[in-house]
Scaffold this motif. Sequence first.
Motif, PDB file in Angstrom:
ATOM      1  N   THR A 171       0.843  -1.195   0.000  1.00  0.00           N
ATOM      2  CA  THR A 171       0.000   0.000   0.000  1.00  0.00           C
ATOM      3  C   THR A 171       0.881   1.247   0.000  1.00  0.00           C
ATOM      4  OG1 THR A 171      -1.741  -1.180   1.197  1.00  0.00           O
ATOM      5  CG2 THR A 171      -1.851   1.230   1.195  1.00  0.00           C
ATOM      6  N   ALA A 172       1.925   1.238   0.821  1.00  0.00           N
ATOM      7  CA  ALA A 172       2.861   2.371   0.849  1.00  0.00           C
ATOM      8  C   ALA A 172       3.519   2.551  -0.518  1.00  0.00           C
ATOM      9  CB  ALA A 172       3.916   2.153   1.931  1.00  0.00           C
ATOM     10  N   PHE A 173       3.895   1.449  -1.149  1.00  0.00           N
ATOM     11  CA  PHE A 173       4.478   1.517  -2.486  1.00  0.00           C
ATOM     12  C   PHE A 173       3.514   2.203  -3.457  1.00  0.00           C
ATOM     13  CE2 PHE A 173       4.853  -0.614  -6.672  1.00  0.00           C
ATOM     14  CZ  PHE A 173       6.079  -0.089  -7.056  1.00  0.00           C
ATOM     15  N   LEU A 174       2.242   1.794  -3.429  1.00  0.00           N
ATOM     16  CA  LEU A 174       1.229   2.435  -4.281  1.00  0.00           C
ATOM     17  C   LEU A 174       1.125   3.931  -3.989  1.00  0.00           C
ATOM     18  CD1 LEU A 174      -1.861   0.045  -4.402  1.00  0.00           C
ATOM     19  CD2 LEU A 174      -0.537   0.896  -6.332  1.00  0.00           C
ATOM     20  N   CYS A 175       1.119   4.272  -2.711  1.00  0.00           N
ATOM     21  CA  CYS A 175       0.997   5.680  -2.310  1.00  0.00           C
ATOM     22  C   CYS A 175       2.202   6.508  -2.746  1.00  0.00           C
ATOM     23  CB  CYS A 175       0.802   5.784  -0.795  1.00  0.00           C
ATOM     24  SG  CYS A 175      -0.786   5.143  -0.220  1.00  0.00           S
ATOM     25  N   ILE A 176       3.338   5.874  -2.912  1.00  0.00           N
ATOM     26  CA  ILE A 176       4.543   6.583  -3.344  1.00  0.00           C
ATOM     27  C   ILE A 176       4.583   6.737  -4.864  1.00  0.00           C
ATOM     28  CG2 ILE A 176       7.069   6.394  -3.513  1.00  0.00           C
ATOM     29  CD1 ILE A 176       6.925   5.047  -0.684  1.00  0.00           C
ATOM     30  N   VAL A 177       4.255   5.685  -5.609  1.00  0.00           N
ATOM     31  CA  VAL A 177       4.396   5.765  -7.073  1.00  0.00           C
ATOM     32  C   VAL A 177       3.187   6.373  -7.774  1.00  0.00           C
ATOM     33  CG1 VAL A 177       6.032   3.843  -7.175  1.00  0.00           C
ATOM     34  CG2 VAL A 177       3.614   3.399  -7.577  1.00  0.00           C
ATOM     35  N   ALA A 178       1.996   6.178  -7.252  1.00  0.00           N
ATOM     36  CA  ALA A 178       0.782   6.596  -7.953  1.00  0.00           C
ATOM     37  C   ALA A 178       0.639   8.109  -8.161  1.00  0.00           C
ATOM     38  CB  ALA A 178      -0.450   6.045  -7.239  1.00  0.00           C
TER      39      ALA A 178
END
Length: 172
Positions: free
Chosen positions: A13-20
Motif C-alpha cells: 500500500t505504501a508503495f502504491l501511495c509513493i508511485v501513484a
Amino acid sequence: MTVKKITSIGLMTAFLCIVAPWAIHIGTVPITLATFGIYLVSALLDTKYAIMSVLIYLILGAVGVPVFSGFSGGAQRLVSMTGGYLLGYVPCTLAISLIISKAKRSFILYLVAMLTGTVILYIIGNAWYVWQTGTSFFAALGLCVVPFLPGDVIKLVAASVLGYELNKRLKI
C-alpha cells in the motif's frame, strides 16, 4: 492473518501511495505510475491481500491523503470523470492476481494477466468517462485509451519482468 501478511499489505500500500501520485498531465487523463504499482501489487500478493492493499490505497485517497495523480486526494476524485479508472483498480487487481496465482512459474502468463487487467481497467474507466461526460465511446477511446497504450505496454512488461523475478526470489 499473520504479521508477515499484514506487513506485506502495508508495504505494498505504501508503495502504491509513493508511485501513484507522480503524473504527467497530457490531457483529461494523466500518465501516472499508478498502473505500474497496481500491476506489482497484484503480482506479488495473494488475491485477497492484493485487493486489501488497493482498497486501503483508495480509502486513503478518498479521505484526502494526496495519493492520487498529481498528489491529489478526496472523495470527489472517485466520482470525477476519471474516477472510473481509480475504481477499476479493484477488478484489474482481481484479474491479474487470480491469473498469476494459477501460474507463478509462467512468465507469459504474467504478461497475459497484466494485459487482461489493463483491458478490464480500460473498459471500466472508459465506460465511466462516457457516462460522466456524454462523450461517444470512440471519442473517449481516443482521449482516454489510445494515448496511453505505448506507456502502459512498457509498464506492464516492466512489471511482469519485475513481478516474475521477485516471485521467484521472495515469498510474500
